[in-house]
Write a protein that holds these residues in place. Sequence first.
Motif, short mmCIF file in Angstrom:
data_model
loop_
_atom_site.label_atom_id
_atom_site.label_comp_id
_atom_site.label_asym_id
_atom_site.label_seq_id
_atom_site.Cartn_x
_atom_site.Cartn_y
_atom_site.Cartn_z
N GLN A 1 -19.68 -18.04 -8.87
CA GLN A 1 -20.55 -16.87 -9.00
C GLN A 1 -20.15 -15.75 -8.04
N GLY A 2 -19.69 -16.07 -6.87
CA GLY A 2 -19.39 -15.04 -5.88
C GLY A 2 -17.91 -14.71 -5.85
N PHE A 3 -17.49 -13.81 -6.68
CA PHE A 3 -16.09 -13.44 -6.74
C PHE A 3 -15.72 -12.61 -5.51
N GLU A 4 -14.55 -12.86 -4.99
CA GLU A 4 -14.04 -12.09 -3.86
C GLU A 4 -12.69 -11.49 -4.25
N PRO A 5 -12.54 -10.18 -4.11
CA PRO A 5 -11.25 -9.56 -4.45
C PRO A 5 -10.15 -10.00 -3.49
N ILE A 6 -8.98 -10.22 -4.02
CA ILE A 6 -7.80 -10.55 -3.22
C ILE A 6 -6.94 -9.30 -3.15
N TYR A 7 -6.75 -8.78 -1.96
CA TYR A 7 -6.15 -7.45 -1.82
C TYR A 7 -4.72 -7.55 -1.29
N THR A 8 -3.81 -6.95 -2.00
CA THR A 8 -2.43 -6.82 -1.56
C THR A 8 -2.08 -5.33 -1.59
N ARG A 9 -1.89 -4.75 -0.42
CA ARG A 9 -1.79 -3.30 -0.32
C ARG A 9 -0.63 -2.72 -1.14
N VAL A 10 0.53 -3.36 -1.10
CA VAL A 10 1.70 -2.82 -1.81
C VAL A 10 1.45 -2.76 -3.31
N LEU A 11 0.90 -3.85 -3.88
CA LEU A 11 0.66 -3.88 -5.30
C LEU A 11 -0.51 -2.98 -5.68
N ALA A 12 -1.54 -2.96 -4.87
CA ALA A 12 -2.70 -2.11 -5.16
C ALA A 12 -2.31 -0.64 -5.17
N ASN A 13 -1.31 -0.29 -4.35
CA ASN A 13 -0.84 1.09 -4.29
C ASN A 13 0.39 1.33 -5.15
N LYS A 14 0.63 0.41 -6.09
CA LYS A 14 1.66 0.59 -7.13
C LYS A 14 3.05 0.81 -6.54
N PHE A 15 3.38 0.01 -5.52
CA PHE A 15 4.68 0.09 -4.85
C PHE A 15 4.91 1.46 -4.22
N TYR A 16 3.87 2.26 -4.04
CA TYR A 16 3.94 3.57 -3.38
C TYR A 16 4.90 4.53 -4.07
#
Length: 608
Positions: free
Chosen positions: A516-531
């Motif tokens: 029930q309690g989802f937690e986002p898994i954050y990867t900065r490089v991928l979240a920012n589309k390889f910059y």
Amino acid sequence: MIAWLILIAPLLSALLILGGLHRSKIFSQGVSIAACLISFAISIGFFTGSIGAPESLIWIELPGFKSEIGILIDPLSKLMLLVVTGVGLMVHLFSVGYMHEDEGVSRFFGKLSIFMFSMIGIVVSTNLVQMFIFWELVGLSSYLLIGFWFQKPSAADAAKKAFLVNRVGDFGFLLGIIFYWTLAGTVFFGAEAALAIKSHIGVEIPYLNITMVTATGLLLFCGCMGKSAMIPLHVWLPDAMEGPTPVSALIHAATMVAAGVYMLCRVFVVLSISAQTLEVILYVGAVTAFAAALIATQQNDIKRILAFSTLSQLGYMVMAIGLTSPGVEFPSTSMFHLTTHAFFKAMLFLGAGSVIHAVHHEQDIWKMGGLWKKLPWTFGTFFLGVLALTGFPGLSGFFSKEEILTLAYHRSGTVLVIASITAGLTAFYMMRLLIVAFFGVARSPQAANAHESPKVMIIPLVILAILTVFAGYPFIGIQESLGAVGTHEASHFVLYLSLGVMTFGYLIAILLYRGQGFEPIYTRVLANKFYVDEFYDRVLLRVQQGFAIGMDFIDQWIIGFVFVRGTSLLVNLTGEVLRLVQSGSLQGYAFFFCAGVVGLVYWMLKGF
């Protein structure tokens, strides 16, 4: 004359709506839907053979150059017409419900008609010049639709970004058309052009000639890189999600972005002359598929996840073109996946639109949850789309994906590895999207109060869901219409490999996001589309801005001030000085005259 209605109907619709009918929402919607329905009916006539191609109209005829406006009907265009008009009709119907509260709904349907006219024009073009005209019109209509909500700065910026990035690819495409005409002596499609080009590859300077052929193929590929958003010209597509969701389904999932793939299939007989061209196409497609899938794993906007999924699947299609052996008319494997993908990806985008509509235009999946009970029809069709996209056995996406993996198995082990990993990533991020958005508990008031969309939005989803299930089967006739024989059973290894990576992707997503309690898994490089966007902004744009500032300085101060205004200032200053001696006094003139005579006499005497 009936055949020409496939183009005339949407064009007339756009002119009527934007010219006067925009005052009435009902008439605008009715005219636009009727025009799309006419185009779809004629497409069926073309596909069944009950309607034939009309005689082409000569546009330009000069010594050594000829261009016309015509309608080319062959297996490639027949299938593509059904995809464009069929998906377009579903999007038109869905938009009636999705856009009913928008004040600019008439303007929206008028722009949809412009797009339909332009996209159909690309599909039926008989030559590259005609295709380029409609190619640019598609770019214009895309700009108008992405920036439909122009009062939003983000939408206006996304429209400009899409327009400018596509112009980069289109410039290469235009040069490729010129090279094509130079080598083939024609701008028409077909094996005759390929034979003419091959005849120019002589024995005296073979390297130069094959280099020209390779350059021609790569320049034509530039057009695909822009329209189909291949790396590094992919940056416009995710931002294009700022447009209304039906626009995302029509333009950026099923039709416009597929135009580049369709164009490559249309000129494949020329591209295949150069092995180097096919190799570049192969690896650009493979890298795009893999990188986009990686980025999708860390996106939180439901439409952006689907946008990067589209990028990845377009990479699959382009990769399939690069894997195709020379000697065939067009890459049927790529067109097969283009067709099946159009159905389930349009359904996914429209399903996302139904979700967004239900949660009051919230797009963050972490602010959704628990929607499967509240939106049963939307969830059912969306779940089916997720399975098809990930290649679940028995659905259309399974058959077309297996064709590509089998092709890679026989052509390149490296590409097979990349494609298989990409398939696993696809299963992961789509299952992640499904779990977070539809399961668990509602994580916002909007999700808690969500309700199912109206029937006018559900019916297109159901129709596309039926196509999603059955489009890959032989009795539907898609592969037969392409002249292809299914090969998804040719290798048990490929079958087990694809099922294995799909299952692994599902399991990882379920393990990470269950409960029930989802937690986002954050990867900065991928979240920012390889910059990549930041790179363009900080490097390319700053270099361009610095160059522009330098050229502005040269223009204003060196050319403008020194050579233009400086010369004018010197003449003006000289005139002002000379004006001082023009006093109008007779005594003064006499004095200067006498002084001049004395000076002249002194100079003469000094010489003696």
